[in-house]
Scaffold this motif. Structure first.
Motif, PDB file in Angstrom:
ATOM      1  N   GLN A   1       0.960  -1.431   0.269  1.00 39.13           N
ATOM      2  CA  GLN A   1       0.115   0.368   0.135  1.00 39.13           C
ATOM      3  C   GLN A   1       1.202   1.714   0.353  1.00 39.13           C
ATOM      4  O   GLN A   1       2.014   1.185   0.663  1.00 39.13           O
ATOM      5  CB  GLN A   1      -0.815   0.308   1.276  1.00 39.13           C
ATOM      6  CG  GLN A   1      -2.470  -1.104   1.255  1.00 39.13           C
ATOM      7  CD  GLN A   1      -3.344  -0.207   0.718  1.00 39.13           C
ATOM      8  OE1 GLN A   1      -2.788   0.304   0.388  1.00 39.13           O
ATOM      9  NE2 GLN A   1      -3.730  -1.711   0.106  1.00 39.13           N
ATOM     10  N   VAL A   2       0.360   2.548  -0.379  1.00 36.15           N
ATOM     11  CA  VAL A   2       0.656   3.959  -0.322  1.00 36.15           C
ATOM     12  C   VAL A   2      -0.005   4.805  -0.155  1.00 36.15           C
ATOM     13  O   VAL A   2      -0.811   4.252  -0.708  1.00 36.15           O
ATOM     14  CB  VAL A   2       1.637   4.130  -1.779  1.00 36.15           C
ATOM     15  CG1 VAL A   2       1.747   5.012  -2.482  1.00 36.15           C
ATOM     16  CG2 VAL A   2       2.964   2.613  -2.275  1.00 36.15           C
ATOM     17  N   GLN A   3      -0.004   5.757   0.889  1.00 33.38           N
ATOM     18  CA  GLN A   3      -0.627   6.300   0.710  1.00 33.38           C
ATOM     19  C   GLN A   3      -0.127   7.920   0.112  1.00 33.38           C
ATOM     20  O   GLN A   3       1.237   7.942   0.387  1.00 33.38           O
ATOM     21  CB  GLN A   3      -0.905   7.121   2.201  1.00 33.38           C
ATOM     22  CG  GLN A   3      -1.314   5.421   3.081  1.00 33.38           C
ATOM     23  CD  GLN A   3      -1.029   4.757   2.766  1.00 33.38           C
ATOM     24  OE1 GLN A   3       0.210   4.640   3.568  1.00 33.38           O
ATOM     25  NE2 GLN A   3      -0.991   3.503   2.632  1.00 33.38           N
ATOM     26  N   LEU A   4      -0.633   8.921  -0.484  1.00 31.92           N
ATOM     27  CA  LEU A   4      -0.595   9.898  -0.608  1.00 31.92           C
ATOM     28  C   LEU A   4      -1.047  11.798  -0.849  1.00 31.92           C
ATOM     29  O   LEU A   4      -2.442  10.944  -0.832  1.00 31.92           O
ATOM     30  CB  LEU A   4       0.238  10.107  -3.007  1.00 31.92           C
ATOM     31  CG  LEU A   4       0.654   8.731  -3.134  1.00 31.92           C
ATOM     32  CD1 LEU A   4      -0.198   8.420  -5.230  1.00 31.92           C
ATOM     33  CD2 LEU A   4       1.627   8.535  -3.196  1.00 31.92           C
ATOM     34  N   VAL A   5      -0.277  12.247   0.021  1.00 30.84           N
ATOM     35  CA  VAL A   5      -1.344  13.640   0.571  1.00 30.84           C
ATOM     36  C   VAL A   5      -0.481  14.358  -0.741  1.00 30.84           C
ATOM     37  O   VAL A   5       0.710  15.148  -0.892  1.00 30.84           O
ATOM     38  CB  VAL A   5      -0.926  13.455   1.555  1.00 30.84           C
ATOM     39  CG1 VAL A   5      -1.637  14.878   1.679  1.00 30.84           C
ATOM     40  CG2 VAL A   5      -2.075  12.228   2.516  1.00 30.84           C
ATOM     41  N   GLU A   6      -1.472  15.170  -1.000  1.00 30.67           N
ATOM     42  CA  GLU A   6      -1.081  16.730  -2.035  1.00 30.67           C
ATOM     43  C   GLU A   6      -1.282  18.079  -0.963  1.00 30.67           C
ATOM     44  O   GLU A   6      -2.688  17.756  -0.468  1.00 30.67           O
ATOM     45  CB  GLU A   6      -1.802  16.766  -3.778  1.00 30.67           C
ATOM     46  CG  GLU A   6      -1.347  15.523  -4.532  1.00 30.67           C
ATOM     47  CD  GLU A   6      -2.831  14.364  -4.321  1.00 30.67           C
ATOM     48  OE1 GLU A   6      -3.542  13.571  -5.597  1.00 30.67           O
ATOM     49  OE2 GLU A   6      -3.378  14.175  -3.352  1.00 30.67           O
ATOM     50  N   SER A   7      -0.540  18.772  -1.731  1.00 30.90           N
ATOM     51  CA  SER A   7      -0.932  20.145  -1.110  1.00 30.90           C
ATOM     52  C   SER A   7       0.325  21.360  -2.187  1.00 30.90           C
ATOM     53  O   SER A   7       0.443  20.616  -3.365  1.00 30.90           O
ATOM     54  CB  SER A   7      -0.211  20.065   0.500  1.00 30.90           C
ATOM     55  OG  SER A   7       1.141  19.986  -0.099  1.00 30.90           O
ATOM     56  N   GLY A   8      -0.827  22.214  -1.646  1.00 32.96           N
ATOM     57  CA  GLY A   8      -0.416  23.347  -2.039  1.00 32.96           C
ATOM     58  C   GLY A   8      -0.997  24.206  -2.964  1.00 32.96           C
ATOM     59  O   GLY A   8      -0.582  24.765  -4.130  1.00 32.96           O
ATOM     60  N   GLY A   9      -2.486  23.792  -3.859  1.00 30.21           N
ATOM     61  CA  GLY A   9      -3.412  24.391  -4.490  1.00 30.21           C
ATOM     62  C   GLY A   9      -3.477  25.732  -3.880  1.00 30.21           C
ATOM     63  O   GLY A   9      -3.416  25.790  -2.763  1.00 30.21           O
ATOM     64  N   GLY A  10      -4.174  26.334  -4.802  1.00 31.30           N
ATOM     65  CA  GLY A  10      -5.167  27.903  -4.933  1.00 31.30           C
ATOM     66  C   GLY A  10      -5.409  28.764  -5.760  1.00 31.30           C
ATOM     67  O   GLY A  10      -5.271  27.727  -6.676  1.00 31.30           O
ATOM     68  N   LEU A  11      -5.362  29.452  -5.083  1.00 30.73           N
ATOM     69  CA  LEU A  11      -6.089  30.236  -6.528  1.00 30.73           C
ATOM     70  C   LEU A  11      -5.167  31.152  -6.499  1.00 30.73           C
ATOM     71  O   LEU A  11      -4.050  32.191  -5.641  1.00 30.73           O
ATOM     72  CB  LEU A  11      -7.652  30.935  -5.888  1.00 30.73           C
ATOM     73  CG  LEU A  11      -8.022  33.002  -6.319  1.00 30.73           C
ATOM     74  CD1 LEU A  11      -8.692  31.866  -7.944  1.00 30.73           C
ATOM     75  CD2 LEU A  11      -9.136  33.353  -5.509  1.00 30.73           C
ATOM     76  N   VAL A  12      -4.510  31.623  -8.308  1.00 33.30           N
ATOM     77  CA  VAL A  12      -3.801  32.369  -8.242  1.00 33.30           C
ATOM     78  C   VAL A  12      -4.636  32.530  -9.442  1.00 33.30           C
ATOM     79  O   VAL A  12      -5.111  32.586 -10.322  1.00 33.30           O
ATOM     80  CB  VAL A  12      -2.604  30.705  -8.783  1.00 33.30           C
ATOM     81  CG1 VAL A  12      -2.664  30.263  -9.824  1.00 33.30           C
ATOM     82  CG2 VAL A  12      -1.236  32.031  -8.523  1.00 33.30           C
ATOM     83  N   GLN A  13      -3.331  34.231  -9.838  1.00 34.56           N
ATOM     84  CA  GLN A  13      -3.945  34.645 -11.217  1.00 34.56           C
ATOM     85  C   GLN A  13      -3.400  34.651 -12.626  1.00 34.56           C
ATOM     86  O   GLN A  13      -1.664  34.095 -12.666  1.00 34.56           O
ATOM     87  CB  GLN A  13      -3.442  36.119 -11.345  1.00 34.56           C
ATOM     88  CG  GLN A  13      -4.479  37.406 -10.136  1.00 34.56           C
ATOM     89  CD  GLN A  13      -4.261  38.776 -10.461  1.00 34.56           C
ATOM     90  OE1 GLN A  13      -3.024  39.220 -10.862  1.00 34.56           O
ATOM     91  NE2 GLN A  13      -5.250  39.783 -10.560  1.00 34.56           N
ATOM     92  N   ALA A  14      -3.803  33.940 -13.850  1.00 36.22           N
ATOM     93  CA  ALA A  14      -2.828  34.188 -14.637  1.00 36.22           C
ATOM     94  C   ALA A  14      -1.348  34.548 -14.610  1.00 36.22           C
ATOM     95  O   ALA A  14      -1.563  36.114 -14.076  1.00 36.22           O
ATOM     96  CB  ALA A  14      -3.594  34.381 -15.852  1.00 36.22           C
ATOM     97  N   GLY A  15      -0.834  33.875 -15.278  1.00 34.27           N
ATOM     98  CA  GLY A  15       1.074  34.314 -15.027  1.00 34.27           C
ATOM     99  C   GLY A  15       1.378  33.966 -14.213  1.00 34.27           C
ATOM    100  O   GLY A  15       3.238  34.330 -14.239  1.00 34.27           O
TER     101      GLY A  15
END
Length: 127
Positions: A1-15
């Motif tokens: 078994q492998v557990q994966l946890v993402e982070s770092g997403g959010g709202l950003v302006q184009a560019g």
């Protein structure tokens, strides 16, 4: 078994830029390849970038080539996706995934080739 946890997403302006992280646990991280995928409502999950178990081999979707960079730190059990020059069409839920089969042979792009998935992190790029 492998557990994966993402982070770092959010709202950003184009560019703008964002860096996603995915921390793995459960098996020896340096033994498997990793990939990033993304998905928007009503569309199939699509390959974004992949990296071999050693980090020597990478592959990108044409739509992100030159703007995104995938990397990994095997000492930290973490894979990263550095995203720059973001566009509104990059808006999606981003998932990391583990490929336990191909390791450092080839980067595979099919969803079914990956064995384990994280829960996803939302990236929204405003125009």
């Amino acid at each position: 078994q492998v557990q994966l946890v993402e982070s770092g997403g959010g709202l950003v302006q184009a560019g703008g830029s964002l860096r996603l992280s995915c921390v793995a646990s459960g098996r020896t991280f340096s033994n498997y390849a990793m990939g990033w995928f993304r998905q928007t409502p009503g569309k199939e999950r699509e390959f974004v970038a992949g990296i071999s178990s050693t980090g020597d081999l990478t592959h990108y979707a044409e739509s992100v080539e030159g703007r995104f960079t995938i990397s990994r730190d095997n000492a930290k059990n973490t894979v990263y996706l550095q995203m720059s020059s973001l566009k509104p069409e990059d808006t999606a839920v981003y998932y990391c995934a583990a490929d336990l089969v191909h390791t450092d042979i080839v980067i595979v792009v099919g969803v079914r080739e990956y064995d384990y998935w994280g829960q996803g992190t939302q990236v929204t790029v405003s125009s």
